[in-house]
Design an enzyme around this catalytic site. Structure first.
Site, short mmCIF file in Angstrom:
data_model
loop_
_atom_site.label_atom_id
_atom_site.label_comp_id
_atom_site.label_asym_id
_atom_site.label_seq_id
_atom_site.Cartn_x
_atom_site.Cartn_y
_atom_site.Cartn_z
N GLU A 42 0.83 -1.21 0.00
CA GLU A 42 0.00 0.00 0.00
C GLU A 42 0.86 1.26 0.00
OE1 GLU A 42 -4.04 -1.54 2.17
OE2 GLU A 42 -2.43 -0.85 3.48
N LYS A 95 -2.48 -12.01 8.36
CA LYS A 95 -3.90 -11.73 8.59
C LYS A 95 -4.70 -13.03 8.49
CE LYS A 95 -4.19 -6.87 7.33
NZ LYS A 95 -4.96 -5.83 6.63
N ASP A 101 -8.61 -8.87 3.86
CA ASP A 101 -8.41 -7.76 4.80
C ASP A 101 -9.53 -7.67 5.82
OD1 ASP A 101 -7.33 -5.52 5.96
OD2 ASP A 101 -7.83 -4.15 4.35
N GLU A 160 -12.96 -2.36 11.84
CA GLU A 160 -12.78 -1.50 10.66
C GLU A 160 -13.83 -1.75 9.60
OE1 GLU A 160 -9.50 -0.79 7.08
OE2 GLU A 160 -8.95 -1.95 8.85
#
Length: 835
Positions: free
Chosen positions: A297, A370, A375, A403
């Protein structure tokens, strides 16, 4: 204290702000019964005031005082141990009291607790373990458990960390609990008191490490002034056995070090990192280590210089090795992709980047993975990378911060989701290979491993911005210690510690929580399609279209006939082939792929029949309506507890549950309408697009208001809302009600924008029966929106309004700032009816 005990006996509860979390030590209703059986003194085997053992003894003092109103003294190495609690390490206990044959062998941080006879013994393998045992004992007492026990417990893995995404300016990326407790104005805070209180909470759930800054790290953290400040935070953590760690910007040697390169093999870069690491350890001799996000990213990393990710990780590992520090190197590495390439797949990235590096990482490097390949989605398959690194220590990365899962404004109890991954058997080499056994180091005989979770607490008195969201932090600590723990059992411990020992409270909240993840999955995104939120903006409200037509790779590949990613080896991206053969075969075959992951692995027609017998599109409609209906029930369940929970927390939770109930309908309608519009296939139950109880705002008589086409279109009923004609014009929307006379709940859907605090009033025949201010940005804490969309769409409901046929309803909107008092619709609902 007597007055507090009287309040308890009378069933009254004092107001609380949530700052104590689950460490309230509220007066026990059984205090009088057990008062005489309690220890009369606490014996510390270390009287150094900042030692975890001594802190444990002070905690016992506080807990016994709060729960029972009993004041006990702390003494040091008292030979007379009768009617005492003894706290210390096993080694010190043997030195003072002699043989301890009954204590089994303990791992690092493990403890032995014995409450039998008249002496309570809490012995740790180390001082941190003794502190953990103390919190365990107090947890038993606070829950009304006075049974006599003797047992030992050890951690599943040595690494039990939390990651914070705090920025140097005091903001928090994906933070919903206000400002940072670690940073402000580009520097470490001067006062570490809040950090100390946080460390106490973490120690009580056996967390032993905190990364205090954002993985998108600011290199200025490494200034001498900030390193000194980090030392203050570490000092505040240390009495609770919590070690501080930091995230690093890979390019720091160039950004702040005066070098022309950050090549991990360059001698000057190696020397620079060695020097800065030595300086940090001078201030923080027990620093846990570094967390690295590299080449992801937009973050810099070793690939910039054609070096491998292992070479980048080992740069830090070698600098840390003399100090005993650990490198946590994130596997969240991916590039933007071209969606027109049928075989392109972001889910493939972790294995593609890391599998061939297995065995090349130093022993003090842990690859942090993760839980799923994308995500933190509402449901993902277990990351196959766990089954591809035989020679590398690994840790699972979870996210307590919601999130993608409602940002603490929606109740979502996460342990059942986490357990789907921790309990998943990857069947590596056709042998049992539970993820929990892989991350512990046991399965592949690795020296390190464990868990890390993103936990963005802030200055909010509730820490995370929501009283109920704290359940996820509590349970994370429990699972990091013992992944076999049961989510419902952990939850009920948390309820007793946080709210009440009342069985009705326990049963009601348990029901809410255990329904919450399935409900959220149902109304946000199911069948493995991911959370259908807006991935390009705030990650909060619905926007299914945002998943596609971009390079971020969270694609659904939805068109007017088909939906889902083809991740098969035979015809798709090949992702299923990254799993060991037994699992790969299961996911490759559409008939053996579970329905809840169907669209993750397969591209199908909307009319494809699921194992349930429903078509994909009808399942979407049914699930979204069922999920929203469940969320409505959370309100009435919580309301049933009104007299059993203090008014402050009761009202704050009720506000959020009411908000969730309304926003779940926003989600339901947006996703259902989007796929109805895309597929052209109607809902068999005739619910989607059919709302007989609604009055569209644009159909009302408007004065000072005008129609506005909302984008995305599906986030407004009938695709249209109304806004005031200017930011200074007061608008009115009026309608004559042609409904049968009776009692109704009046629901108003509006948009609450960041950048203004408009005011709305609702009149019936010129009499006001409701009003509110658009201040969600202050009261909710989620990432706000400056637009009319699924993030700002909000619903207010006024209950039990008496309406006669022919009455006139009017809404007056007063704009403020950029907020033009937007309205979507009004629904008049007979009590009990869900729109």
């Amino acid at each position: 204290m007597r007055s507090l005990l009287l309040l308890v006996s009378l069933g009254l509860v004092a107001a609380e702000d949530g700052s104590s979390g689950w460490l309230r030590y509220s007066p026990s209703p059984q205090a009088n019964r057990y008062y005489h059986t309690l220890p009369s003194q606490v014996i510390t085997l270390n009287n150094t005031e900042v030692s975890p053992v001594y802190v444990a003894c002070l905690e016992l003092q506080k807990g016994l005082q709060g729960i029972f109103g009993k004041r006990v003294n702390v003494t040091h190495e008292n030979g007379n141990a009768s009617a005492s609690v003894i706290v210390g390490t096993v080694d010190k206990y043997i030195k003072v009291y002699g043989n301890a044959d009954e204590v089994p062998k303990l791992k690092e941080d493990g403890f032995w607790l014995s409450t039998e006879h008249d002496t309570v013994r809490i012995l740790g393998q180390n001082e941190r373990g003794a502190l953990y045992g103390t919190f365990e004992y107090l947890s038993m007492l606070a829950q009304g458990n006075f049974s006599q026990v003797t047992y030992a417990t050890n951690p599943n893995a040595p690494i039990r960390w939390v990651n914070h995404w705090d920025n140097m300016d005091g903001s928090i990326e994906r933070g919903y609990g206000d400002r940072s407790i670690f940073f402000e104005n580009g520097e470490v805070v001067d006062n570490p008191d809040r950090a100390s209180k946080y460390a106490r909470l973490l120690a009580s759930i056996r967390i032993n490490g905190v990364i205090v800054n954002n993985v998108n790290a600011n290199a200025s953290l490494l200034s001498s002034r900030n390193i000194e400040g980090l030392g203050r935070i570490a000092d505040a953590f240390r009495p609770y056995g919590v070690q501080l760690g930091i995230s690093l910007n890979f390019a720091s040697p160039k950004l702040v070090g005066g070098l022309s390169t950050f090549d991990p093999l360059d001698a000057s870069v190696i020397a620079w990192w060695t020097k800065i690491t030595d300086e940090i350890y001078q201030h923080i001799p027990d620093m846990a280590g570094y967390l690295i996000k590299a080449n992801s990213e937009g973050q810099p990393g070793p690939l910039t210089y054609n070096r491998t990710l292992a070479q980048g990780a080992n740069l830090f590992a070698k600098a840390l090795r003399p100090h005993g520090g650990i490198v946590m190197f994130r596997a969240f590495v991916y590039n933007q992709l071209n969606e027109s390439d049928w075989k392109a797949d972001r889910a493939n990235a972790a294995v593609e980047f890391f599998k061939d590096l297995d065995g090349q990482f130093d022993d003090n490097v842990v690859v942090q993975i993760k839980y799923g390949p994308i995500d933190f989605q509402v449901r993902e398959p277990t990351s196959p990378l766990f089954g591809n690194l035989y020679k590398t220590s690994t840790a699972i990365e979870l996210q307590v911060t919601q999130e993608y899962l409602g940002q603490q404004c929606h109740l979502v109890y996460l342990p059942p989701l986490w357990k789907t991954v921790l309990d998943f058997d990857l069947r590596v080499d056709n042998k049992s290979s539970l993820v929990s056994d892989i991350i512990s180091g046991e399965r592949f005989r690795r020296p390190l491993g464990g868990s890390a979770a993103v936990v963005n607490v802030g200055t909010s008195t509730t820490w995370l911005g929501s009283h109920l969201a704290m359940s996820n932090l509590y349970a994370y600590g429990r699972l990091a210690w013992n992944p076999a723990d049961d989510p419902q059992s952990m939850l009920q411990d948390w309820i007793r510690l946080t709210f009440s020992l009342d069985e009705n409270v326990i049963n009601t909240i348990t029901k809410m929580f255990m329904q919450s993840w399935p409900a959220y999955e149902n109304y946000s995104g199911n069948l493995g399609i991911q959370t259908l939120t807006d991935i390009l903006y705030t990650h909060f409200g619905p926007n299914p279209a945002s998943q596609d037509n971009n390079g971020w790779g969270q694609w659904t590949r939805a068109d007017h006939m088909t939906i889902g990613m083809d991740r098969t080896v035979s015809n798709g991206t090949g992702f299923s082939g990254q799993y060991p053969p037994e699992i790969a075969q299961r996911y490759e075959n559409i008939d053996t792929t579970p329905d809840d992951l169907l669209l993750w692995f397969h591209h199908v027609n909307y009319t494809h029949r699921l194992q349930s017998g429903k078509t994909v599109i009808q399942h979407f409609y049914d699930a979204h309506y069922n999920g929203a209906e469940t969320a409505q029930a959370f309100v009435t369940m919580w309301e049933s507890l009104k007299d059993k929970i203090d008014s402050e927390r009761y009202n704050e939770v009720l506000f959020r549950q009411t908000y969730q109930a309304g926003h779940s309908i926003v989600w339901r309608d947006a996703v259902s309408n989007y796929y109805w519009n895309l597929s052209g296939i109607p809902d068999e139950a005739n619910r989607v697009g059919h709302h007989p109880w609604r009055i569209e705002a644009e159909s009302m008589t408007l004065n000072g208001y005008e129609a506005y086409l909302v984008h995305p279109f599906e986030t407004a009923s009938n695709y249209t809302a109304i806004i005031t004609t200017s930011n200074t014009t007061v608008g009115t929307a009026t309608v004559k009600l042609e409904y049968p006379s009776g009692i109704y709940d009046v629901a108003v859907n509006y948009y609450d924008l960041m950048g203004g605090k408009a005011h709305w009033q609702v009149y019936l025949n010129n009499s006001t029966f409701g009003q509110w201010v658009g201040d969600n940005e202050d009261t909710l804490g989620h990432a706000p929106s400056a637009y009319l969309d699924g993030h700002s769409a909000t619903r207010r409901t006024f209950r039990n309004v008496t309406i006669e046929n022919g009455d006139v309803l009017q809404i007056v909107g007063t704009p403020n700032g950029i907020e033009p008092a937007p309205l979507d619709y009004v629904a008049l609902l007979p009590p009990g009816l869900i729109d």
